[in-house]
Write a protein that holds these residues in place. Structure first.
Motif, PDB file in Angstrom:
ATOM      1  N   PRO A 146       0.837  -1.204   0.000  1.00 30.53           N
ATOM      2  CA  PRO A 146       0.000   0.000   0.000  1.00 30.53           C
ATOM      3  C   PRO A 146       0.876   1.259   0.000  1.00 30.53           C
ATOM      4  N   LYS A 147       0.382   2.287  -0.650  1.00 35.89           N
ATOM      5  CA  LYS A 147       1.100   3.554  -0.758  1.00 35.89           C
ATOM      6  C   LYS A 147       0.433   4.597   0.128  1.00 35.89           C
ATOM      7  N   ASP A 148       1.248   5.450   0.763  1.00 31.83           N
ATOM      8  CA  ASP A 148       0.690   6.544   1.553  1.00 31.83           C
ATOM      9  C   ASP A 148      -0.266   7.353   0.700  1.00 31.83           C
ATOM     10  N   GLY A 149      -1.426   7.711   1.254  1.00 34.18           N
ATOM     11  CA  GLY A 149      -2.392   8.505   0.519  1.00 34.18           C
ATOM     12  C   GLY A 149      -3.282   7.671  -0.387  1.00 34.18           C
ATOM     13  N   GLY A 150      -3.121   6.357  -0.383  1.00 38.26           N
ATOM     14  CA  GLY A 150      -3.949   5.487  -1.205  1.00 38.26           C
ATOM     15  C   GLY A 150      -3.197   4.913  -2.380  1.00 38.26           C
ATOM     16  N   GLY A 151      -3.733   3.869  -2.914  1.00 38.17           N
ATOM     17  CA  GLY A 151      -3.105   3.204  -4.041  1.00 38.17           C
ATOM     18  C   GLY A 151      -2.026   2.240  -3.590  1.00 38.17           C
TER      19      GLY A 151
END
Length: 177
Positions: free
Chosen positions: A81-86
């Motif tokens: 998972p990536k910070d801020g979504g995605g």
């Protein structure tokens, strides 16, 4: 300060994911990535406790497969998972440095796989006092990188050769040799 904390948290999350994948694959399991469709992993087959292990002792000296907490893995990619979504793709590789400069490092694993990683001012280099300047061709390193648009940018470079030499100089012993 908040930006530095977020960057630090992100690096620890990536490092933790690398360690979790390595631990899972070392134990004979199968690494998996959760998706929105089904966040629950299904059980993975694991090695029988009575079966002989082909995995070397991770406490052995420089160059053994257990080094850097990757189990027997030489290189690979996975999604986190990536910070801020995605999501983002993370690559990891252990091998010998075949080229190095202040802007990039090329690593070749024992199976012949080679990759060049971009270095930035944010790349953490665990070597000696002078960071990337202490990393030399022929050294054994572990690289963790974020991959975007086919380009791998190193988030960390750990030079086991330099760290081993420093430990030997100061009298620190690393497991059985």
């Amino acid at each position: 300060m908040a930006t530095l904390q977020k960057l630090s948290d992100k690096r620890w999350r990536i490092a933790g994911t690398v360690a979790a994948v390595a631990a899972t694959t070392t134990a004979g399991g199968v690494a998996w990535a959760a998706t929105n469709a089904d966040p629950t992993p299904s059980p993975s087959p694991s090695a029988s406790p009575s079966a002989p292990s082909n995995q070397p002792d991770p406490g052995k000296g420089l160059g053994h497969r257990g080094e850097f907490g990757m189990g027997g893995a030489l290189h690979g990619e996975f999604v986190v998972p990536k910070d801020g979504g995605g999501y983002q793709t993370v690559a990891t590789q252990r091998g010998e440095v075949t080229a190095v400069s202040k802007d990039s490092i090329t690593v070749k694993s024992e199976d012949g796989y080679s990759r060049t990683y971009t270095l930035t001012e944010d790349t953490l280099v665990n070597a000696a006092r002078d960071g990337i300047d202490d990393v030399k061709v022929g050294n054994t390193v572990q690289v963790t990188a974020v991959v975007a648009d086919g380009k791998a940018t190193a988030s960390s470079v750990n030079d086991g050769t330099v760290r081993q030499a420093a430990g030997d100089k100061w009298g620190f012993k690393r497991g059985p040799r």
